[in-house]
Design a protein around this motif. Sequence first.
Motif, PDB file in Angstrom:
ATOM      1  N   ALA A  18      -0.304   2.070 -10.631  1.00  0.00           N
ATOM      2  CA  ALA A  18      -1.610   1.558 -11.049  1.00  0.00           C
ATOM      3  C   ALA A  18      -2.021   2.170 -12.387  1.00  0.00           C
ATOM      4  O   ALA A  18      -2.525   1.467 -13.276  1.00  0.00           O
ATOM      5  CB  ALA A  18      -2.667   1.865  -9.984  1.00  0.00           C
ATOM      6  N   ALA A  19      -1.791   3.486 -12.538  1.00  0.00           N
ATOM      7  CA  ALA A  19      -2.147   4.157 -13.794  1.00  0.00           C
ATOM      8  C   ALA A  19      -1.349   3.579 -14.954  1.00  0.00           C
ATOM      9  O   ALA A  19      -1.887   3.360 -16.050  1.00  0.00           O
ATOM     10  CB  ALA A  19      -1.923   5.662 -13.672  1.00  0.00           C
ATOM     11  N   GLU A  20      -0.062   3.324 -14.723  1.00  0.00           N
ATOM     12  CA  GLU A  20       0.764   2.725 -15.775  1.00  0.00           C
ATOM     13  C   GLU A  20       0.253   1.332 -16.137  1.00  0.00           C
ATOM     14  O   GLU A  20       0.184   0.968 -17.314  1.00  0.00           O
ATOM     15  CB  GLU A  20       2.231   2.634 -15.317  1.00  0.00           C
ATOM     16  CG  GLU A  20       2.939   3.984 -15.275  1.00  0.00           C
ATOM     17  CD  GLU A  20       4.342   3.900 -14.668  1.00  0.00           C
ATOM     18  OE1 GLU A  20       4.906   4.973 -14.398  1.00  0.00           O
ATOM     19  OE2 GLU A  20       4.842   2.775 -14.457  1.00  0.00           O
ATOM     20  N   ASP A  21      -0.132   0.564 -15.131  1.00  0.00           N
ATOM     21  CA  ASP A  21      -0.619  -0.796 -15.386  1.00  0.00           C
ATOM     22  C   ASP A  21      -1.945  -0.770 -16.159  1.00  0.00           C
ATOM     23  O   ASP A  21      -2.140  -1.561 -17.080  1.00  0.00           O
ATOM     24  CB  ASP A  21      -0.796  -1.555 -14.067  1.00  0.00           C
ATOM     25  CG  ASP A  21       0.542  -1.849 -13.391  1.00  0.00           C
ATOM     26  OD1 ASP A  21       1.589  -1.770 -14.072  1.00  0.00           O
ATOM     27  OD2 ASP A  21       0.526  -2.137 -12.179  1.00  0.00           O
ATOM     28  N   PHE A  22      -2.864   0.142 -15.778  1.00  0.00           N
ATOM     29  CA  PHE A  22      -4.146   0.243 -16.483  1.00  0.00           C
ATOM     30  C   PHE A  22      -3.935   0.711 -17.923  1.00  0.00           C
ATOM     31  O   PHE A  22      -4.606   0.256 -18.835  1.00  0.00           O
ATOM     32  CB  PHE A  22      -5.112   1.181 -15.751  1.00  0.00           C
ATOM     33  CG  PHE A  22      -5.860   0.527 -14.631  1.00  0.00           C
ATOM     34  CD1 PHE A  22      -6.979  -0.249 -14.882  1.00  0.00           C
ATOM     35  CD2 PHE A  22      -5.450   0.678 -13.311  1.00  0.00           C
ATOM     36  CE1 PHE A  22      -7.671  -0.859 -13.847  1.00  0.00           C
ATOM     37  CE2 PHE A  22      -6.138   0.066 -12.270  1.00  0.00           C
ATOM     38  CZ  PHE A  22      -7.248  -0.704 -12.532  1.00  0.00           C
ATOM     39  N   ALA A  23      -2.995   1.635 -18.106  1.00  0.00           N
ATOM     40  CA  ALA A  23      -2.714   2.135 -19.460  1.00  0.00           C
ATOM     41  C   ALA A  23      -2.146   1.022 -20.332  1.00  0.00           C
ATOM     42  O   ALA A  23      -2.558   0.836 -21.478  1.00  0.00           O
ATOM     43  CB  ALA A  23      -1.746   3.318 -19.394  1.00  0.00           C
ATOM     44  N   ARG A  24      -1.202   0.274 -19.776  1.00  0.00           N
ATOM     45  CA  ARG A  24      -0.567  -0.806 -20.533  1.00  0.00           C
ATOM     46  C   ARG A  24      -1.572  -1.925 -20.826  1.00  0.00           C
ATOM     47  O   ARG A  24      -1.651  -2.440 -21.933  1.00  0.00           O
ATOM     48  CB  ARG A  24       0.633  -1.354 -19.759  1.00  0.00           C
ATOM     49  CG  ARG A  24       1.448  -2.395 -20.525  1.00  0.00           C
ATOM     50  CD  ARG A  24       2.736  -2.804 -19.807  1.00  0.00           C
ATOM     51  NE  ARG A  24       2.496  -3.186 -18.417  1.00  0.00           N
ATOM     52  CZ  ARG A  24       2.887  -2.470 -17.351  1.00  0.00           C
ATOM     53  NH1 ARG A  24       3.542  -1.357 -17.513  1.00  0.00           N
ATOM     54  NH2 ARG A  24       2.631  -2.887 -16.135  1.00  0.00           N
ATOM     55  N   ALA A  25      -2.382  -2.289 -19.831  1.00  0.00           N
ATOM     56  CA  ALA A  25      -3.283  -3.434 -19.981  1.00  0.00           C
ATOM     57  C   ALA A  25      -4.531  -3.104 -20.791  1.00  0.00           C
ATOM     58  O   ALA A  25      -5.002  -3.928 -21.579  1.00  0.00           O
ATOM     59  CB  ALA A  25      -3.697  -3.954 -18.596  1.00  0.00           C
ATOM     60  N   PHE A  26      -5.096  -1.898 -20.595  1.00  0.00           N
ATOM     61  CA  PHE A  26      -6.400  -1.587 -21.168  1.00  0.00           C
ATOM     62  C   PHE A  26      -6.400  -0.353 -22.062  1.00  0.00           C
ATOM     63  O   PHE A  26      -7.428  -0.026 -22.659  1.00  0.00           O
ATOM     64  CB  PHE A  26      -7.445  -1.394 -20.060  1.00  0.00           C
ATOM     65  CG  PHE A  26      -7.524  -2.542 -19.091  1.00  0.00           C
ATOM     66  CD1 PHE A  26      -7.916  -3.804 -19.512  1.00  0.00           C
ATOM     67  CD2 PHE A  26      -7.191  -2.365 -17.755  1.00  0.00           C
ATOM     68  CE1 PHE A  26      -7.982  -4.870 -18.617  1.00  0.00           C
ATOM     69  CE2 PHE A  26      -7.257  -3.416 -16.854  1.00  0.00           C
ATOM     70  CZ  PHE A  26      -7.648  -4.682 -17.292  1.00  0.00           C
ATOM     71  N   GLY A  27      -5.285   0.350 -22.106  1.00  0.00           N
ATOM     72  CA  GLY A  27      -5.208   1.532 -22.950  1.00  0.00           C
ATOM     73  C   GLY A  27      -5.992   2.718 -22.423  1.00  0.00           C
ATOM     74  O   GLY A  27      -6.302   3.642 -23.170  1.00  0.00           O
ATOM     75  N   ILE A  28      -6.329   2.712 -21.123  1.00  0.00           N
ATOM     76  CA  ILE A  28      -7.039   3.853 -20.547  1.00  0.00           C
ATOM     77  C   ILE A  28      -6.041   4.685 -19.743  1.00  0.00           C
ATOM     78  O   ILE A  28      -5.211   4.155 -19.018  1.00  0.00           O
ATOM     79  CB  ILE A  28      -8.246   3.431 -19.677  1.00  0.00           C
ATOM     80  CG1 ILE A  28      -7.868   2.323 -18.689  1.00  0.00           C
ATOM     81  CG2 ILE A  28      -9.389   2.993 -20.562  1.00  0.00           C
ATOM     82  CD1 ILE A  28      -9.002   1.876 -17.793  1.00  0.00           C
ATOM     83  N   VAL A  29      -6.144   6.007 -19.918  1.00  0.00           N
ATOM     84  CA  VAL A  29      -5.087   6.905 -19.446  1.00  0.00           C
ATOM     85  C   VAL A  29      -5.598   7.788 -18.308  1.00  0.00           C
ATOM     86  O   VAL A  29      -6.735   8.276 -18.338  1.00  0.00           O
ATOM     87  CB  VAL A  29      -4.584   7.784 -20.617  1.00  0.00           C
ATOM     88  CG1 VAL A  29      -3.506   8.747 -20.149  1.00  0.00           C
ATOM     89  CG2 VAL A  29      -4.052   6.897 -21.735  1.00  0.00           C
ATOM     90  N   LEU A  30      -4.743   8.000 -17.334  1.00  0.00           N
ATOM     91  CA  LEU A  30      -5.068   8.847 -16.185  1.00  0.00           C
ATOM     92  C   LEU A  30      -5.295  10.285 -16.642  1.00  0.00           C
ATOM     93  O   LEU A  30      -4.454  10.868 -17.317  1.00  0.00           O
ATOM     94  CB  LEU A  30      -3.907   8.786 -15.182  1.00  0.00           C
ATOM     95  CG  LEU A  30      -4.129   9.419 -13.811  1.00  0.00           C
ATOM     96  CD1 LEU A  30      -5.204   8.662 -13.035  1.00  0.00           C
ATOM     97  CD2 LEU A  30      -2.816   9.422 -13.024  1.00  0.00           C
ATOM     98  N   GLY A  31      -6.457  10.853 -16.268  1.00  0.00           N
ATOM     99  CA  GLY A  31      -6.797  12.205 -16.677  1.00  0.00           C
ATOM    100  C   GLY A  31      -6.545  13.227 -15.602  1.00  0.00           C
ATOM    101  O   GLY A  31      -7.372  14.096 -15.345  1.00  0.00           O
ATOM    102  N   GLY A  32      -5.419  13.176 -14.937  1.00  0.00           N
ATOM    103  CA  GLY A  32      -5.100  14.165 -13.912  1.00  0.00           C
ATOM    104  C   GLY A  32      -5.319  13.643 -12.510  1.00  0.00           C
ATOM    105  O   GLY A  32      -6.091  12.715 -12.295  1.00  0.00           O
ATOM    106  N   GLU A  33      -4.609  14.269 -11.579  1.00  0.00           N
ATOM    107  CA  GLU A  33      -4.682  13.874 -10.178  1.00  0.00           C
ATOM    108  C   GLU A  33      -5.099  15.063  -9.326  1.00  0.00           C
ATOM    109  O   GLU A  33      -4.919  16.204  -9.726  1.00  0.00           O
ATOM    110  CB  GLU A  33      -3.307  13.403  -9.679  1.00  0.00           C
ATOM    111  CG  GLU A  33      -2.743  12.233 -10.416  1.00  0.00           C
ATOM    112  CD  GLU A  33      -1.332  11.882  -9.918  1.00  0.00           C
ATOM    113  OE1 GLU A  33      -0.693  11.055 -10.572  1.00  0.00           O
ATOM    114  OE2 GLU A  33      -0.893  12.442  -8.899  1.00  0.00           O
TER     115      GLU A  33
END
Length: 132
Positions: A18-33
Amino acid sequence: MIKKIDHLGIAVNDMKQAAEDFARAFGIVLGGEEEVPSQKVKVGFLQVGEVRLELLQPLEADSPVGKFLSSRGEGFHHIAFEVDDIESDLRKAESAGLTLVDKTPRSGAHGTKVAFIHPKSTHGLLVELVQK
Ligand code: ZN
């Protein structure tokens, strides 16, 4: 009572995907888990302006988010409002006739105190109160 929207919870089967998809689609990056053992869930936050998206991946099928995914599939799970005094706001919500999932706050991500209000008393919206 409510200071602002803190985050929107999104239930996902696979946080990494999901994080990869959001990053690719919207350019927003996961800030840690982070794992939240009390909820049997792994959470990860995506910062979007002043609001965050909280990705929720269950650690066990027999958990609140695991049950949500099996009955409804991926998608919007809850809205979180930031409050100053969660105990006081829980009492106010109960006095207003709302059904509390948590009568007392529990530990949330990043050392917060959180409590949920049942969607049956909020027009289908699962509400999380968060005190930082
Ligand atoms: Zn949340």
